[in-house]
Design a protein around this motif. Structure first.
Motif, mmCIF file in Angstrom:
data_model
loop_
_atom_site.group_PDB
_atom_site.id
_atom_site.type_symbol
_atom_site.label_atom_id
_atom_site.label_comp_id
_atom_site.label_asym_id
_atom_site.label_seq_id
_atom_site.Cartn_x
_atom_site.Cartn_y
_atom_site.Cartn_z
ATOM 1 N N PRO A 66 -8.694 58.395 57.905
ATOM 2 C CA PRO A 66 -10.033 57.195 57.134
ATOM 3 C C PRO A 66 -9.450 57.094 55.707
ATOM 4 O O PRO A 66 -7.848 56.624 55.988
ATOM 5 C CB PRO A 66 -10.423 58.291 55.877
ATOM 6 C CG PRO A 66 -9.854 60.059 56.263
ATOM 7 C CD PRO A 66 -8.786 59.274 57.372
ATOM 8 N N ASP A 67 -9.413 55.836 55.856
ATOM 9 C CA ASP A 67 -9.353 54.917 54.303
ATOM 10 C C ASP A 67 -8.572 55.652 53.140
ATOM 11 O O ASP A 67 -8.929 56.512 52.771
ATOM 12 C CB ASP A 67 -9.694 53.930 53.805
ATOM 13 C CG ASP A 67 -9.677 53.098 52.544
ATOM 14 O OD1 ASP A 67 -9.722 53.473 51.284
ATOM 15 O OD2 ASP A 67 -9.784 51.659 52.483
ATOM 16 N N SER A 68 -7.004 55.197 53.034
ATOM 17 C CA SER A 68 -6.827 56.312 51.924
ATOM 18 C C SER A 68 -7.247 56.949 50.459
ATOM 19 O O SER A 68 -7.728 57.065 49.502
ATOM 20 C CB SER A 68 -5.181 55.935 51.595
ATOM 21 O OG SER A 68 -4.875 54.826 51.727
ATOM 22 N N ALA A 115 -10.374 76.484 49.781
ATOM 23 C CA ALA A 115 -11.245 75.818 48.788
ATOM 24 C C ALA A 115 -11.404 74.241 48.594
ATOM 25 O O ALA A 115 -12.131 73.136 48.424
ATOM 26 C CB ALA A 115 -12.870 76.707 49.111
ATOM 27 N N VAL A 116 -10.475 74.207 48.130
ATOM 28 C CA VAL A 116 -10.243 73.972 46.446
ATOM 29 C C VAL A 116 -9.045 72.677 47.159
ATOM 30 O O VAL A 116 -9.183 71.466 46.924
ATOM 31 C CB VAL A 116 -9.597 74.372 45.103
ATOM 32 C CG1 VAL A 116 -9.361 72.497 44.370
ATOM 33 C CG2 VAL A 116 -10.710 74.517 43.900
ATOM 34 N N THR A 117 -8.380 73.372 47.517
ATOM 35 C CA THR A 117 -7.102 72.298 48.269
ATOM 36 C C THR A 117 -7.216 71.843 50.133
ATOM 37 O O THR A 117 -5.894 70.583 50.345
ATOM 38 C CB THR A 117 -5.614 73.361 48.046
ATOM 39 O OG1 THR A 117 -6.147 73.978 48.729
ATOM 40 C CG2 THR A 117 -5.631 74.101 47.418
ATOM 41 N N ALA A 118 -8.453 71.994 50.488
ATOM 42 C CA ALA A 118 -8.280 71.936 51.755
ATOM 43 C C ALA A 118 -8.306 70.206 52.502
ATOM 44 O O ALA A 118 -9.233 69.685 50.771
ATOM 45 C CB ALA A 118 -9.798 72.497 52.076
ATOM 46 N N PRO A 119 -8.393 69.847 52.602
ATOM 47 C CA PRO A 119 -7.835 67.815 52.603
ATOM 48 C C PRO A 119 -9.427 67.346 52.612
ATOM 49 O O PRO A 119 -10.470 68.526 53.406
ATOM 50 C CB PRO A 119 -7.206 67.506 54.196
ATOM 51 C CG PRO A 119 -6.792 68.902 54.666
ATOM 52 C CD PRO A 119 -7.746 69.967 54.092
ATOM 53 N N THR A 120 -9.781 66.413 52.224
ATOM 54 C CA THR A 120 -11.059 66.041 51.608
ATOM 55 C C THR A 120 -11.111 65.339 53.547
ATOM 56 O O THR A 120 -10.502 64.173 53.573
ATOM 57 C CB THR A 120 -10.786 64.504 51.024
ATOM 58 O OG1 THR A 120 -11.032 65.710 49.955
ATOM 59 C CG2 THR A 120 -12.385 63.896 50.799
ATOM 60 N N SER A 156 -15.795 52.143 58.653
ATOM 61 C CA SER A 156 -14.659 51.379 58.904
ATOM 62 C C SER A 156 -14.879 50.803 58.110
ATOM 63 O O SER A 156 -13.887 49.785 57.198
ATOM 64 C CB SER A 156 -15.314 50.867 59.792
ATOM 65 O OG SER A 156 -16.648 49.875 59.499
ATOM 66 N N GLY A 157 -15.601 50.401 56.456
ATOM 67 C CA GLY A 157 -15.874 49.547 55.484
ATOM 68 C C GLY A 157 -16.724 50.378 54.155
ATOM 69 O O GLY A 157 -17.635 50.852 54.260
ATOM 70 N N TRP A 158 -16.595 49.955 53.097
ATOM 71 C CA TRP A 158 -16.843 50.398 52.032
ATOM 72 C C TRP A 158 -16.958 48.911 51.057
ATOM 73 O O TRP A 158 -15.778 48.680 50.808
ATOM 74 C CB TRP A 158 -16.693 51.881 51.930
ATOM 75 C CG TRP A 158 -15.015 51.980 51.496
ATOM 76 C CD1 TRP A 158 -13.749 51.780 51.964
ATOM 77 C CD2 TRP A 158 -15.013 52.395 49.359
ATOM 78 N NE1 TRP A 158 -12.700 52.400 51.275
ATOM 79 C CE2 TRP A 158 -13.562 52.382 49.392
ATOM 80 C CE3 TRP A 158 -15.574 52.328 48.741
ATOM 81 C CZ2 TRP A 158 -12.127 52.123 48.667
ATOM 82 C CZ3 TRP A 158 -14.942 52.418 46.735
ATOM 83 C CH2 TRP A 158 -13.506 51.885 47.031
#
Length: 152
Positions: free
Chosen positions: A13-15, A105-110, A141-143
């Motif tokens: 994903p876009d960083s 739960a808090v540190t799981a990658p987004t 792919s874009g935002w």
């Protein structure tokens, strides 16, 4: 080898968007209204209010659209996960210790993005509306910040 690296880069994903979503997910207070955001996902425009993951789960658990046992069980599970993450964020923010499960739960990658009051625009039809939407960050792919502007 070079083509493998490029393919892997596109799967990520876009960083910048990932950081944006991760910061939202770390908020401990409910967001009302959410932050307007427009995404391109598999050729569709998806626009809505960005909200924290825990808030999305909490709001999904409060929906009464279905009355069957499966939905009720899933809603209860989602509420439990929401409460776990939300409690961990509040404990962390107040300087208290969190359990290993809360820490995870808090540190799981987004990996997901959560929108409320979502409109989905397709080139072939009128926009569809859904109250709550969850999508994979790697599918965006874009935002752009904000809602779509009418061309009228």
């Amino acid at each position: 080898m070079v083509s493998d690296l490029r393919a892997n880069d596109w799967a990520e994903p876009d960083s910048v968007l990932g950081t944006y979503v991760a910061q939202m997910d770390r908020l401990s207070a409910p967001v009302k209204p959410g932050v307007p955001l427009s995404l391109t996902v598999h050729g569709l425009l998806v626009s809505g209010e960005l909200i924290p993951q825990w808030q999305w789960f909490s709001e999904v658990s409060e929906l009464n659209d279905h009355e069957d046992a499966f939905y009720t069980g899933m809603a209860e599970h989602m509420k439990e996960q929401s409460d776990l993450a939300h409690d961990a964020i509040k404990l962390r923010d107040s300087g208290h210790e969190v359990t290993q499960r809360q820490h995870n739960a808090v540190t799981a990658p987004t990996k997901y993005i959560h929108l409320r009051n979502t409109r989905i625009y397709s080139p072939d039809s009128e926009p569809g509306e859904v109250r709550l939407w969850r999508g994979r960050l790697c599918d965006v792919s874009g935002w752009t910040p904000g809602a779509p502007v009418s061309a009228g």
